[in-house]
Design a protein around this motif. Structure first.
Motif, PDB file in Angstrom:
ATOM      1  N   PRO A  22       0.791  -1.236   0.000  1.00 40.84           N
ATOM      2  CA  PRO A  22       0.000   0.000   0.000  1.00 40.84           C
ATOM      3  C   PRO A  22       0.827   1.292   0.000  1.00 40.84           C
ATOM      4  O   PRO A  22       0.271   2.380   0.130  1.00 40.84           O
ATOM      5  N   GLN A  23       2.129   1.193  -0.194  1.00 43.18           N
ATOM      6  CA  GLN A  23       2.993   2.372  -0.071  1.00 43.18           C
ATOM      7  C   GLN A  23       2.605   3.522  -0.990  1.00 43.18           C
ATOM      8  O   GLN A  23       2.758   4.681  -0.614  1.00 43.18           O
ATOM      9  N   VAL A  24       2.119   3.218  -2.212  1.00 43.66           N
ATOM     10  CA  VAL A  24       1.798   4.305  -3.141  1.00 43.66           C
ATOM     11  C   VAL A  24       0.727   5.234  -2.577  1.00 43.66           C
ATOM     12  O   VAL A  24       0.682   6.408  -2.927  1.00 43.66           O
ATOM     13  N   LYS A  25      -0.108   4.719  -1.690  1.00 45.06           N
ATOM     14  CA  LYS A  25      -1.135   5.553  -1.065  1.00 45.06           C
ATOM     15  C   LYS A  25      -0.525   6.578  -0.114  1.00 45.06           C
ATOM     16  O   LYS A  25      -1.182   7.534   0.267  1.00 45.06           O
ATOM     17  N   PHE A  78       0.345  -0.514  -8.362  1.00 41.70           N
ATOM     18  CA  PHE A  78      -0.050   0.827  -8.806  1.00 41.70           C
ATOM     19  C   PHE A  78      -1.226   1.395  -8.024  1.00 41.70           C
ATOM     20  O   PHE A  78      -1.340   2.605  -7.874  1.00 41.70           O
ATOM     21  N   THR A  79      -2.118   0.525  -7.527  1.00 43.01           N
ATOM     22  CA  THR A  79      -3.301   1.018  -6.807  1.00 43.01           C
ATOM     23  C   THR A  79      -3.115   1.017  -5.299  1.00 43.01           C
ATOM     24  O   THR A  79      -3.823   1.727  -4.593  1.00 43.01           O
ATOM     25  N   GLY A  80      -2.209   0.200  -4.792  1.00 40.84           N
ATOM     26  CA  GLY A  80      -2.043   0.072  -3.348  1.00 40.84           C
ATOM     27  C   GLY A  80      -3.158  -0.708  -2.682  1.00 40.84           C
ATOM     28  O   GLY A  80      -3.216  -0.804  -1.462  1.00 40.84           O
ATOM     29  N   GLU A  81      -4.066  -1.272  -3.484  1.00 38.41           N
ATOM     30  CA  GLU A  81      -5.171  -2.060  -2.942  1.00 38.41           C
ATOM     31  C   GLU A  81      -4.640  -3.381  -2.376  1.00 38.41           C
ATOM     32  O   GLU A  81      -3.633  -3.902  -2.834  1.00 38.41           O
ATOM     33  N   LEU A  82      -5.363  -3.905  -1.396  1.00 36.46           N
ATOM     34  CA  LEU A  82      -4.986  -5.170  -0.786  1.00 36.46           C
ATOM     35  C   LEU A  82      -5.765  -6.310  -1.420  1.00 36.46           C
ATOM     36  O   LEU A  82      -6.824  -6.093  -2.003  1.00 36.46           O
ATOM     37  N   PHE A  83      -5.242  -7.520  -1.290  1.00 36.79           N
ATOM     38  CA  PHE A  83      -5.949  -8.705  -1.776  1.00 36.79           C
ATOM     39  C   PHE A  83      -5.918  -9.762  -0.686  1.00 36.79           C
ATOM     40  O   PHE A  83      -5.077  -9.727   0.211  1.00 36.79           O
ATOM     41  N   GLY A  84      -6.866 -10.690  -0.757  1.00 33.35           N
ATOM     42  CA  GLY A  84      -7.035 -11.668   0.305  1.00 33.35           C
ATOM     43  C   GLY A  84      -6.395 -13.016   0.027  1.00 33.35           C
ATOM     44  O   GLY A  84      -5.710 -13.221  -0.973  1.00 33.35           O
ATOM     45  N   THR A  85      -6.667 -13.942   0.931  1.00 33.28           N
ATOM     46  CA  THR A  85      -6.065 -15.273   0.852  1.00 33.28           C
ATOM     47  C   THR A  85      -6.511 -16.043  -0.382  1.00 33.28           C
ATOM     48  O   THR A  85      -5.719 -16.808  -0.942  1.00 33.28           O
ATOM     49  N   GLU A  86      -7.748 -15.857  -0.806  1.00 32.29           N
ATOM     50  CA  GLU A  86      -8.217 -16.580  -2.000  1.00 32.29           C
ATOM     51  C   GLU A  86      -7.415 -16.159  -3.223  1.00 32.29           C
ATOM     52  O   GLU A  86      -7.006 -17.010  -4.024  1.00 32.29           O
ATOM     53  N   GLU A  87      -7.199 -14.844  -3.388  1.00 32.54           N
ATOM     54  CA  GLU A  87      -6.393 -14.367  -4.506  1.00 32.54           C
ATOM     55  C   GLU A  87      -4.955 -14.847  -4.360  1.00 32.54           C
ATOM     56  O   GLU A  87      -4.342 -15.296  -5.327  1.00 32.54           O
ATOM     57  N   ALA A  88      -4.404 -14.770  -3.159  1.00 34.99           N
ATOM     58  CA  ALA A  88      -3.025 -15.217  -2.931  1.00 34.99           C
ATOM     59  C   ALA A  88      -2.878 -16.691  -3.281  1.00 34.99           C
ATOM     60  O   ALA A  88      -1.870 -17.104  -3.859  1.00 34.99           O
ATOM     61  N   SER A  89      -3.876 -17.478  -2.963  1.00 29.74           N
ATOM     62  CA  SER A  89      -3.853 -18.897  -3.311  1.00 29.74           C
ATOM     63  C   SER A  89      -3.941 -19.075  -4.826  1.00 29.74           C
ATOM     64  O   SER A  89      -3.195 -19.870  -5.414  1.00 29.74           O
ATOM     65  N   ARG A  90      -4.825 -18.329  -5.447  1.00 28.65           N
ATOM     66  CA  ARG A  90      -4.978 -18.408  -6.904  1.00 28.65           C
ATOM     67  C   ARG A  90      -3.687 -18.007  -7.618  1.00 28.65           C
ATOM     68  O   ARG A  90      -3.357 -18.545  -8.672  1.00 28.65           O
ATOM     69  N   PHE A  91      -2.931 -17.087  -7.029  1.00 30.37           N
ATOM     70  CA  PHE A  91      -1.662 -16.636  -7.599  1.00 30.37           C
ATOM     71  C   PHE A  91      -0.495 -17.574  -7.236  1.00 30.37           C
ATOM     72  O   PHE A  91       0.643 -17.312  -7.584  1.00 30.37           O
ATOM     73  N   ASN A  92      -0.786 -18.649  -6.491  1.00 31.84           N
ATOM     74  CA  ASN A  92       0.240 -19.603  -6.032  1.00 31.84           C
ATOM     75  C   ASN A  92       1.270 -18.968  -5.100  1.00 31.84           C
ATOM     76  O   ASN A  92       2.412 -19.406  -5.037  1.00 31.84           O
ATOM     77  N   MET A  93       0.862 -17.938  -4.377  1.00 28.60           N
ATOM     78  CA  MET A  93       1.749 -17.293  -3.410  1.00 28.60           C
ATOM     79  C   MET A  93       1.790 -18.047  -2.089  1.00 28.60           C
ATOM     80  O   MET A  93       2.752 -17.899  -1.339  1.00 28.60           O
TER      81      MET A  93
END
Length: 183
Positions: A83-86, A112-127
């Motif tokens: 979120p640093q860009v904010k 670019f947006t500084g928006e956060l994402f949750g565990t479902e997205e992190a899982s989908r991204f294989n993070m």
């Protein structure tokens, strides 16, 4: 840690209300900031496996630490991001990790947006490897550590060494490194 024969796996976790909300880079001096990249490299190149057990918020430097670990377990509802860009700041871990670990377009979006994402997205991204209830987070990380420890420590270290060496190599080179370490 590398030289301690009794330590076979490291678990990185946060004791407070969140895993890590990041460092206040605006309030830090250049010497501190220069050490942050060294921290990530030190974690990544440890000879022994590392596990990140993250909960609630994993932001900025926290997500850099998490992505530096070999295995990542997140509590349900954990929020990730840069979120640093904010706040009018850039990031050390964001440009280094986001577009390399996430699909590039999503990496750019979150940087670019500084928006956060949750565990479902992190899982989908294989993070992350697993999502667990928050009250089961440390037991899940410890269970993973026990599975690793049940194996021959030198073989586990050899696997990690070969994998690390092969990150920047083509397939033929990776196969040769694996064979060399096996000997």
């Amino acid at each position: 840690y590398n030289e301690d024969r009794s330590s076979l796996v490291a678990i990185f976790s946060g004791k407070g209300p969140c895993f890590c909300a990041g460092a206040d880079l605006a309030g830090e001096d250049a010497e501190f900031i220069a050490k942050v990249d060294t921290l990530y490299l030190d974690i990544m190149t440890l000879k022994k496996p590392t596990i990140a057990a993250v909960h609630r918020y994993c932001l900025a430097q926290g997500i850099g630490i998490t992505l530096s670990c070999d295995i990542r377990i997140a509590a349900e509802g954990t929020k990730f991001g840069w979120p640093q860009v904010k706040r009018g700041l850039s990031s050390i871990s964001g440009p280094a990790f986001a577009v390399h670990y996430l699909p590039r377009n999503f990496g750019y979006e979150y940087l670019f947006t500084g928006e956060l994402f949750g565990t479902e997205e992190a899982s989908r991204f294989n993070m992350i490897n697993r999502i667990v209830p928050e009250d089961k987070l440390m037991s899940a990380a410890e269970d993973m550590a026990r599975k690793i420890i049940a194996n021959a420590p030198l073989a586990v270290q050899a696997m990690k060494e070969a994998a690390l060496m092969g990150l920047e190599m083509n397939l033929v080179q990776r196969l040769r490194v694996g064979a060399m370490i096996l000997d």
